[in-house]
Write a protein that holds these residues in place. Structure first.
Motif, PDB file in Angstrom:
ATOM      1  N   GLN A   1      41.174 -19.983  24.374  1.00 65.02           N
ATOM      2  CA  GLN A   1      40.768 -18.986  25.363  1.00 65.02           C
ATOM      3  C   GLN A   1      41.217 -19.424  26.754  1.00 65.02           C
ATOM      4  OE1 GLN A   1      36.600 -18.402  27.082  1.00 65.02           O
ATOM      5  NE2 GLN A   1      36.622 -16.878  25.445  1.00 65.02           N
TER       6      GLN A   1
ATOM      7  N   SER B   1      43.090 -15.730  23.432  1.00 67.73           N
ATOM      8  CA  SER B   1      42.205 -14.703  23.955  1.00 67.73           C
ATOM      9  C   SER B   1      41.906 -14.998  25.416  1.00 67.73           C
ATOM     10  CB  SER B   1      40.905 -14.663  23.139  1.00 67.73           C
ATOM     11  OG  SER B   1      40.075 -13.610  23.580  1.00 67.73           O
TER      12      SER B   1
ATOM     13  N   ASN C   1      37.080 -11.365  24.202  1.00 69.89           N
ATOM     14  CA  ASN C   1      37.386 -11.781  22.840  1.00 69.89           C
ATOM     15  C   ASN C   1      37.411 -10.583  21.894  1.00 69.89           C
ATOM     16  OD1 ASN C   1      37.474 -14.422  23.618  1.00 69.89           O
ATOM     17  ND2 ASN C   1      35.546 -15.025  22.653  1.00 69.89           N
TER      18      ASN C   1
ATOM     19  N   PRO D   1      36.805  -8.613  18.540  1.00 63.67           N
ATOM     20  CA  PRO D   1      35.782  -8.752  17.503  1.00 63.67           C
ATOM     21  C   PRO D   1      36.297  -9.467  16.267  1.00 63.67           C
ATOM     22  CG  PRO D   1      36.436  -6.441  17.785  1.00 63.67           C
ATOM     23  CD  PRO D   1      37.023  -7.201  18.913  1.00 63.67           C
TER      24      PRO D   1
ATOM     25  N   ASP E   1      35.784 -13.050  17.114  1.00 70.81           N
ATOM     26  CA  ASP E   1      34.354 -13.342  17.002  1.00 70.81           C
ATOM     27  C   ASP E   1      33.927 -13.505  15.547  1.00 70.81           C
ATOM     28  OD1 ASP E   1      34.025 -13.253  19.726  1.00 70.81           O
ATOM     29  OD2 ASP E   1      33.295 -11.193  19.781  1.00 70.81           O
ATOM     30  N   GLU E   2      34.501 -12.682  14.681  1.00 71.68           N
ATOM     31  CA  GLU E   2      34.144 -12.741  13.264  1.00 71.68           C
ATOM     32  C   GLU E   2      34.592 -14.065  12.645  1.00 71.68           C
ATOM     33  OE1 GLU E   2      35.182 -10.258   9.197  1.00 71.68           O
ATOM     34  OE2 GLU E   2      35.084  -9.176  11.105  1.00 71.68           O
TER      35      GLU E   2
ATOM     36  N   VAL F   1      35.017 -16.883  14.231  1.00 75.82           N
ATOM     37  CA  VAL F   1      34.162 -17.931  14.791  1.00 75.82           C
ATOM     38  C   VAL F   1      32.805 -17.926  14.091  1.00 75.82           C
ATOM     39  CG1 VAL F   1      32.949 -18.705  16.859  1.00 75.82           C
ATOM     40  CG2 VAL F   1      35.343 -17.966  17.020  1.00 75.82           C
ATOM     41  N   ALA F   2      32.225 -16.720  13.919  1.00 77.86           N
ATOM     42  CA  ALA F   2      30.914 -16.620  13.270  1.00 77.86           C
ATOM     43  C   ALA F   2      30.951 -17.106  11.832  1.00 77.86           C
ATOM     44  CB  ALA F   2      30.422 -15.173  13.330  1.00 77.86           C
TER      45      ALA F   2
ATOM     46  N   ARG G   1      27.264 -15.104  25.380  1.00 79.36           N
ATOM     47  CA  ARG G   1      27.781 -13.755  25.185  1.00 79.36           C
ATOM     48  C   ARG G   1      26.779 -12.729  25.707  1.00 79.36           C
ATOM     49  NH1 ARG G   1      31.756 -12.066  21.785  1.00 79.36           N
ATOM     50  NH2 ARG G   1      32.577 -14.119  22.284  1.00 79.36           N
TER      51      ARG G   1
ATOM     52  N   GLY H   1      28.256  -7.177  24.024  1.00 79.12           N
ATOM     53  CA  GLY H   1      28.716  -8.023  22.932  1.00 79.12           C
ATOM     54  C   GLY H   1      30.111  -8.572  23.119  1.00 79.12           C
ATOM     55  N   THR H   2      30.792  -8.216  24.215  1.00 74.12           N
ATOM     56  CA  THR H   2      32.158  -8.678  24.446  1.00 74.12           C
ATOM     57  C   THR H   2      32.223  -9.622  25.634  1.00 74.12           C
ATOM     58  OG1 THR H   2      33.060  -6.625  23.543  1.00 74.12           O
ATOM     59  CG2 THR H   2      34.524  -7.953  24.907  1.00 74.12           C
TER      60      THR H   2
END
Length: 880
Positions: free
Chosen positions: A666, A800, A805, A807, A810-811, A813-814, A832, A837-838
């Motif tokens: 990032q 990013s 970021n 989604p 993010d997915e 990473v999650a 966040r 959520g972004t």
């Protein structure tokens, strides 16, 4: 008279007549006192014998019936034995002749057995009982599970051919075929679908199958055609085939590799004596959009009504509504309390996209209105003294669950408390989606003295919602035309599909879109006619029609189609027509996980429901990849396979790992992406020089920079050749254009929210021209990301920007697939924004001191209540 098992023979002093019992040449006629026997032999002789007593006639009839039953039983026994011998011969064919037992052969025999059984059912009528135990000699063989026996024979053949044809499988390509590749080559069922994982060698398999078919005498070189989707792919198939044949010592073998386009022209030209004209703008995607833009401009100039309807759709109906009763699917922003809102063309912030739609319709028609709060109404029309309440209801007529308790009861309260003494208009969700609400509003406003003034050029406020652009609507129309023509849908068929939509669908939007599309398609067809030409979809359908009707024929015994996951209905129809004749073989190779060309007419159901299009089909899989290391395969597979509508596969890799396979970096600002790419390239060169990285296949490390859009090529440093050219081979491509290519390292520089994934990947209007599609959220964008991940032989680096970021990132990473870091390797530590959520919460300074708010301001104005600056890490301050 003489009666045996097969014939009745009558001899008189002057004649002799013999008639088979199985024929209709024996007839007994009963009179009042006497009966007569009539014989008609197969050679035309006739004999009539009169004077049989009724008792003798009855006895003769019994003898005849019994003899006929016995004859039929003998005939059935012979038919059964002949059938069993033929069924055994198929097994022998696989073992002795080394030939695959095809579904076509099996089906023909099974239908014969069914016909013999049907005849037996007639024989078992009470009037003609069968002798007990007559079937005993072959009953066991007759009742055997022959499809299972044939399958065993095929599997035995496959095992034997792995040995018999080992030399071919080891020499045909630059490296020996894997066992699953070789088994796909050996399988010569009539319809074979090969689901090939990324990097699994599908081109090698196709080339090897052509060589095997020629070597085994299944097809001559001139009876094989390989179909590709563009000239580059067709040329690669042709060149790969010729190199393979040269390795086998057969350089004179020549098979045809062609695009669907070229093949369709060839079929039509041979059938009609001349090839049709296909204008360049009807083939090239960008040229087609540009041509359509010209046609739309002409329609606007010619018709004020069309222009008004076109701009009405763009400004008012360009954005589809979410399902009834659901929350905002794409919020335009969030207020300081974190509540999402939709923005109108005039700039108001409303909690409902349905309210936003009404406001935009009012604005476009020049109606003066006020939003919410006026005497409890949603809208107030001051010039008319009219109040408007819109009830947003779900499919069951209830207020949406995401509304608060106060919001759920507010409409019902104000309808009862505030309507007294005022003029009220009431609409609800169902009326809005069906279009009835717009008629109600127009009638109520006109009754109050307000005339609607639709104005396409009315100035839009700078802070209002961005409408659907002309370019976006034209691109959508081009895609719609492709699908409608590919599926051979005329205006009546499209209208029928509109009428069949579910009651809770946004039918009014579909109706308005179809109204525009009808005029645009007509203009498109007229432009083709003016040049005496046809377009790509017309050409495919015409070629298929000629084959289906018998007006054209082709010499191809083996038809192979590459990248089948991107086939349109028209392409699938042409493939089906090419392989429809007896003893033809279709070999379709593709990967539904890489289906990314819906905009060009691709229909993923052609791949996922292969048997629905082609009848019985054998499905094989190539699950071993020679490209990505296993860890990268696992990440990419987990991501894309969350869509349950796709085919299931387990990808296994034979490629060793070279360090971490996936990194996510990032940067603080978008302007830093190009510099970040430069630093990554510098790092790769340092690793090469230090020995941490080995050179790639060409002596250099191959690097792919993949963009969601063409403009991302600016992320490559302009001086990369001078700085890194001695060590690196660097290329840029969009992800769509990268399919089939690979590199050691892949860099994806634009993994940003709002950019990748694109939120406009699938417009609901396309459903009018397509079968039931893939309804998984962002399905095609997910497959596009999968394609990007699986281009790498060693490593993928995702870039990013802080607060933006994607989604998809993010997915990952999650799921624990990757850790987000800065360029120096330090882990990104950020809070966040809980609203959008972004964005991330950053420290700002204002007139009243320091406070935290979302980095996405002003789109997201969220501020945590009573937040202390020390609550959040100061590393987030770098975001502007």
């Amino acid at each position: 008279m003489h009666l045996d098992d097969a014939h009745l023979t009558a001899i008189t002093p002057t004649a002799r007549c013999s008639v088979p019992l199985a024929s209709e040449g024996v007839r007994l006629d009963q009179g009042w006192l006497w009966a007569s026997l009539h014989l008609h032999s197969e050679d035309g002789r006739e004999l009539s014998l009169a004077g049989l007593s009724r008792r003798d006639a009855h006895q003769l009839q019994q003898l005849l019936d019994q003899a006929r039953a016995n004859a039929r039983q003998v005939h059935r026994q012979a038919a059964m034995r002949a059938w069993i011998d033929a069924a055994d011969a198929l097994c022998d064919q696989a073992v002795q002749q080394r030939r695959w037992i095809s579904h076509e052969q099996q089906l023909a025999l099974l239908q014969q057995r069914q016909a013999i059984d049907a005849q037996q059912q007639a024989l078992r009528a009470p009037s003609s009982p069968l002798p007990a135990g007559a079937d005993a000699s072959c009953a066991e063989d007759w009742q055997a599970d022959w499809p299972a026996l044939w399958e065993q024979a095929n599997q035995h053949l496959a095992g034997a051919e792995l040995v018999h044809s080992r030399a071919l499988f080891e020499q045909v390509e630059s490296r020996p075929l894997s066992e699953e590749q070789a088994r796909a080559v050996i399988c010569f069922d009539n319809r074979v679908q090969v689901v090939a994982a990324a990097g699994s060698g599908k081109t090698s398999t196709m080339v090897a199958k052509a060589a095997y078919a020629i070597e085994r005498g299944i097809a001559q070189p001139g009876q094989i055609v390989m179909l590709a989707f563009n000239k580059e792919a067709a040329n690669e198939l042709q060149q790969r085939a010729q190199r393979a044949f040269a390795r086998l010592g057969q350089p004179h073998w020549q098979v045809q590799a062609a695009t669907f386009h070229a093949l369709g022209l060839q079929i039509i030209g041979q059938a009609r004596g001349r090839r049709p004209h296909v204008p360049a703008w009807a083939i090239d995607a960008q040229a087609g959009v540009e041509k359509l833009a010209e046609l739309v401009d002409t329609l606007k100039d010619r018709s004020e009504d069309f222009r008004t309807r076109w701009d009405m759709f763009r400004l008012v109906f360009g954005h589809a509504l979410p399902a009834p009763g659901t929350a905002l699917d794409h919020a335009d922003g969030h207020d300081r309390d974190g509540q999402p809102y939709a923005r109108t063309l005039r700039g108001e912030q409303l909690r409902s996209q349905e309210q936003c739609l009404i406001a935009n319709w009012l604005f476009y028609n020049g109606v003066d209105y006020q939003c919410a709060g006026a005497a409890g109404a949603d809208f107030h029309y001051p010039q008319a003294g009219l109040y408007h309440a819109h009830l947003q209801l779900d499919a069951d007529g209830q207020r949406p669950l995401h509304f608060s308790a106060r919001e759920q009861s507010l409409d019902w309260q104000h309808l009862g408390q505030h309507r007294q003494g005022k003029a009220w208009l009431e609409t609800d969700s169902q009326q809005l989606r069906s279009g009835q609400a717009f008629h109600m509003m127009a009638n109520a406003l006109q009754a109050a003295g307000i005339e609607l003034d639709p104005h396409p050029d009315r100035e839009l406020p700078a802070d209002g919602q961005a409408p659907l652009s002309d370019d976006a609507l034209i691109a959508l129309m081009r895609c719609f035309i492709t699908h409608a023509k590919s599926n051979a849908l005329d205006r009546a068929a499209l209208q029928q599909r509109l009428s069949a939509l579910p009651g809770d669908d946004f039918a009014e939007r579909h109706r308005r879109f179809l109204e525009l599309a009808g005029s645009v398609i007509q203009a498109w067809d007229e432009a083709l006619a003016a040049e005496h030409g046809i377009d790509f979809e017309d050409m495919l359908n015409q070629a298929a029609t000629l084959l289906e009707s018998g007006q054209a024929s082709t010499p191809w015994t083996l038809v192979m189609a590459d990248e089948f996951q991107d086939a349109s209905r028209a392409r699938a129809r042409l493939c089906r027509a090419l392989a429809a004749a007896p003893h033809r073989y279709l070999f379709a190779v593709g990967d539904d996980w890489q289906s990314i060309n819906r905009f060009a007419g691709a229909d993923i159901s052609v791949m996922t429901r292969f048997a629905d299009y082609f009848g019985h089909g054998r499905v094989l899989q190539l699950q071993r990849t020679f490209r990505c290391p296993q860890a990268l395969c696992d990440v990419a597979s987990r991501f894309v396979s969350k869509n349950p509508a796709q085919l299931t596969k387990q990808v296994h890799s034979s490629t060793p790992e070279h360090g971490p396979v996936l990194q996510a970096v990032q940067v603080a600002r978008r302007e830093q992406l190009a510099d970040a790419v430069g630093q990554l390239l510098t790092r790769l060169v340092m690793q090469l020089r230090s020995g941490q990285q080995a050179p790639g296949r060409a002596g250099k490390l191959q690097v792919f920079v993949l963009g969601r859009y063409n403009h991302e090529r600016t992320c490559i440093p302009a001086d990369w050749q001078a700085r890194f050219g001695a060590w690196l081979e660097l290329r840029f491509a969009t992800i769509h254009r990268s399919k089939g290519a690979e590199a050691d390292v892949v860099i994806v520089p634009g993994l940003l929210a709002g950019s990748f994934p694109s939120q406009r990947a699938d417009d609901p209007a396309l459903a009018l021209a397509m079968p039931d599609g893939d309804t998984f959220p962002l399905a095609e964008e997910r497959r596009l990301f999968y394609v990007a991940l699986t281009r790498a032989r060693r490593q993928v680096v995702l870039l990013s920007v802080q607060g933006r970021n994607s989604p998809f990132l993010d997915e990952l990473v999650a799921d624990g697939a990757v850790q987000l870091t800065q360029l120096d390797g330090q882990a990104v530590n950020e809070q966040r924004c809980p609203a959008c959520g972004t964005g991330v919460l950053i420290l700002r300074s204002g007139p009243f001191g320091e406070f935290h708010s979302c980095s996405s301001y002003p789109r997201c104005a969220y501020k945590p209540a009573q937040a202390r600056a020390s609550t959040y890490p100061h590393s987030a301050q770098a975001l502007p």
